[in-house]
Design an enzyme around this catalytic site. Structure first.
Site, mmCIF file in Angstrom:
data_model
loop_
_atom_site.group_PDB
_atom_site.id
_atom_site.type_symbol
_atom_site.label_atom_id
_atom_site.label_comp_id
_atom_site.label_asym_id
_atom_site.label_seq_id
_atom_site.Cartn_x
_atom_site.Cartn_y
_atom_site.Cartn_z
ATOM 1 N N ALA A 1 1.478 -7.906 1.053
ATOM 2 C CA ALA A 1 2.134 -8.140 -0.245
ATOM 3 C C ALA A 1 2.083 -6.900 -1.125
ATOM 4 C CB ALA A 1 1.485 -9.330 -0.943
ATOM 5 N N ARG A 2 0.938 -6.624 -1.717
ATOM 6 C CA ARG A 2 0.789 -5.497 -2.628
ATOM 7 C C ARG A 2 -0.613 -4.919 -2.512
ATOM 8 N NH1 ARG A 2 5.474 -5.536 -2.816
ATOM 9 N NH2 ARG A 2 6.906 -5.638 -4.598
ATOM 10 N N GLU B 1 -0.465 4.718 -2.226
ATOM 11 C CA GLU B 1 0.480 5.001 -1.142
ATOM 12 C C GLU B 1 1.290 6.245 -1.483
ATOM 13 O OE1 GLU B 1 2.868 1.624 -0.138
ATOM 14 O OE2 GLU B 1 1.148 0.286 0.120
ATOM 15 N N HIS C 1 3.169 0.195 5.390
ATOM 16 C CA HIS C 1 4.088 -0.543 4.516
ATOM 17 C C HIS C 1 5.420 -0.806 5.231
ATOM 18 C CE1 HIS C 1 4.793 -1.423 -0.003
ATOM 19 N NE2 HIS C 1 5.431 -2.298 0.755
#
Length: 526
Positions: free
Chosen positions: A232-233, A262, A280
């Site tokens: 998700a995050r 990131e 990701h």
């Protein structure tokens, strides 16, 4: 003819859609990486279509004198300065649903890779080894899958879990019992989920409320031997605490597709034998990239040619003719929703918006969307006036609109009613001097203007309370701008709504809650 710059790699189909709909388009997929060149040419364009490489910063937006819309092919808009775009009158659009299935499937793939040791076994076998006993895995059949966040992506993951014959439990403050039954999942609180789940998967946006939702304390509660999946995050999991839990053997393994920082070229968990890591890749399929590219081209072309607004993060869906009259009511609806949303601590079952007087004759769709978005914003950072009704529907929240031709005491009133699992709350407002104002809270009449920072209290109507509250705020250095009061009857329940110059800190809030006769105190921001 409007002119659009595509500064990141989008599919040829998307470029053709612009042309077919009467939009002049320049396709320069590498330009977004050159901020100086982008700065020099952006003033020639009406639209900017991007993915993640282009950074639409404040200087870029300032130079974009003709820019009317920025379209992001995807969900995340961290690369777009939305505040600057809004101030410049630029609509910012994204495509929040084009990669939902792809992201959900990646989470399921990561789950299987984790519990069956597939990456490690693959590496070993390629090295010419044959280590069957070293990679003993586990079945997911019959296991309990804990889904944190059961919205668009989370509900797809839950559906896939049910299909795999797993027991699926879900934590989501906005998930109703009816929606849970429809999905075939059991709604639980976060503590119950952590104690019961064999595999925990995260599907919630990153907000102040969800940051480190799997922090050190919650990881300590997690069932021993459980697995964690985060597609998700970054920031939802305390990575240092996760490493400790893995090293100590309390958690069997973790699969991560997102990280606090990131791109993550170096990370304490990289190389860990119990961690599966991907860069990701949640939205990285040909189908998803094609879908979001086509969607953003269609949305931007519709806006530039016809004025239609879809999936905007900073603009209601209204026509050019409606905008001037609707603008103050959109602001009022949003603030009423935000007021109620910040005070709502349990799952919302129903949102009822009543339009009374002259406002009932307007196009109320953007007003309802603004009110619903306001209610959801404290928990869902990515919500906007376009996707709010969809997000509410996904969580089983009923949206009810009612209309009255007349309004008591005012030309127009918007009345918002929130029904939760534990309470029923109302707040009403009107437009006075072109500005939104509160005129009623929980049946108590009062008139108050909205301010950026406010303190809300409910208390017993007893002598000395106002003085005690003022002294508490004054001692803490909190300057009062306005002080508005209302009560249901002498000696009974009372409400204070105080506008202050700066945000009320948690320490001050605790001191207010400790005052005699106070039943509730909350800091509000608008």
């Amino acid at each position: 003819m409007p002119k659009v710059l595509v500064s990141d790699a989008l599919s040829e189909t998307a470029v053709n859609i612009f042309k077919e709909r009467g939009v002049d388009v320049d396709y320069e997929p590498s330009l977004g990486k050159d901020k100086d060149k982008l700065l020099s040419v952006i003033g020639d364009y009406d639209g900017l279509a991007v993915r993640s490489a282009t950074k639409a910063t404040a200087p870029i937006i300032e130079a974009a004198k003709n820019l009317k819309v920025i379209g992001r092919a995807g969900i995340g808009v961290d690369n777009i300065d939305i505040k600057s775009a809004t101030a410049a009158g630029i609509v910012v659009m994204n495509t929040p649903y084009g990669n939902a299935i792809t992201t959900a499937e990646h989470a399921i793939a990561m789950m299987f890779a984790l519990v069956r040791n597939i990456p490690q076994a693959n590496q070993s076998t390629h090295a010419g080894k044959w280590e069957k006993s070293a990679f003993m895995g586990a079945e997911v059949f019959g296991k309990t899958l804990g889904v944190i966040g059961c919205g668009n992506i989370g509900s797809i993951v839950a559906n896939r879990g049910v299909g795999l014959k797993m027991r699926v439990i879900a934590f989501d403050p906005f998930l109703t019992e009816e929606r849970a039954v429809e999905l075939g999942v059991e709604k639980v609180d976060i503590g119950d989920l952590l104690k019961r789940a064999d595999i925990v998967t995260l599907h919630t946006p990153l907000t102040d409320q969800t940051r480190n939702i799997l922090g050190r304390d919650n990881l300590a509660v997690l069932k021993k031997g459980a697995f964690v999946v985060n597609c998700a995050r970054g920031g939802l999991v305390d990575e240092a605490a996760l490493k400790d839990a893995l090293d100590e053997g309390r958690i069997a393994g973790a699969a991560l597709d997102v990280y606090e920082t990131e791109p993550a070229t170096k990370h304490p968990l990289f190389g860990h034998p119990k961690v599966v890591a991907t860069p990701h890749l949640g939205a990285s399929t040909r189908e998803a990239q094609e879908n979001v590219a086509i969607q953003i081209a269609e949305q931007m072309a519709d806006y530039l040619i016809r004025g239609a607004v879809s999936n905007s993060l900073n603009s209601p869906s209204v026509t050019a003719e409606e905008a001037p009259r609707l603008k103050p009511f959109v602001s009022l609806a949003d603030k009423l929703g935000l007021f109620a949303g910040q005070l709502t601590q349990t799952g919302v079952k129903e949102i009822e918006i009543s339009y009374e007087g002259e406002v009932s004759e307007l196009n109320t769709k953007p007003l309802t969307a603004a009110a619903v978005a306001g209610v959801l914003k404290p928990m869902l950072s990515e919500v906007n006036v376009v996707n709010a009704p969809v997000l509410a529907k996904e969580r089983g929240i009923s949206i009810v609109e009612t209309y009255r031709d007349d309004a008591d005491s005012y030309d127009s009133v918007i009345r918002l009613r929130i029904v939760t699992e534990q309470q029923d709350r109302t707040v009403s407002g009107t437009i006075f001097g072109a500005l939104p104002r509160i005129v009623e809270i929980k049946g108590v009449e009062m008139e108050a203007a909205f301010a950026p920072h406010m303190l809300y209290t409910t208390n017993e109507d007893k002598p000395g309370f106002i003085g005690a509250l003022g002294q508490t705020l004054g001692a803490a250095g909190v300057n009062i701008a306005t002080f508005n009061l209302g009560r249901s009857a002498p000696g009974e329940g009372a409400i204070a709504l105080v506008a202050v110059d700066d945000p009320v800190s948690d320490d001050v809030l605790e001191k207010v809650r400790a005052l005699p006769h106070v039943t509730q105190a909350a800091a509000l921001s608008f």
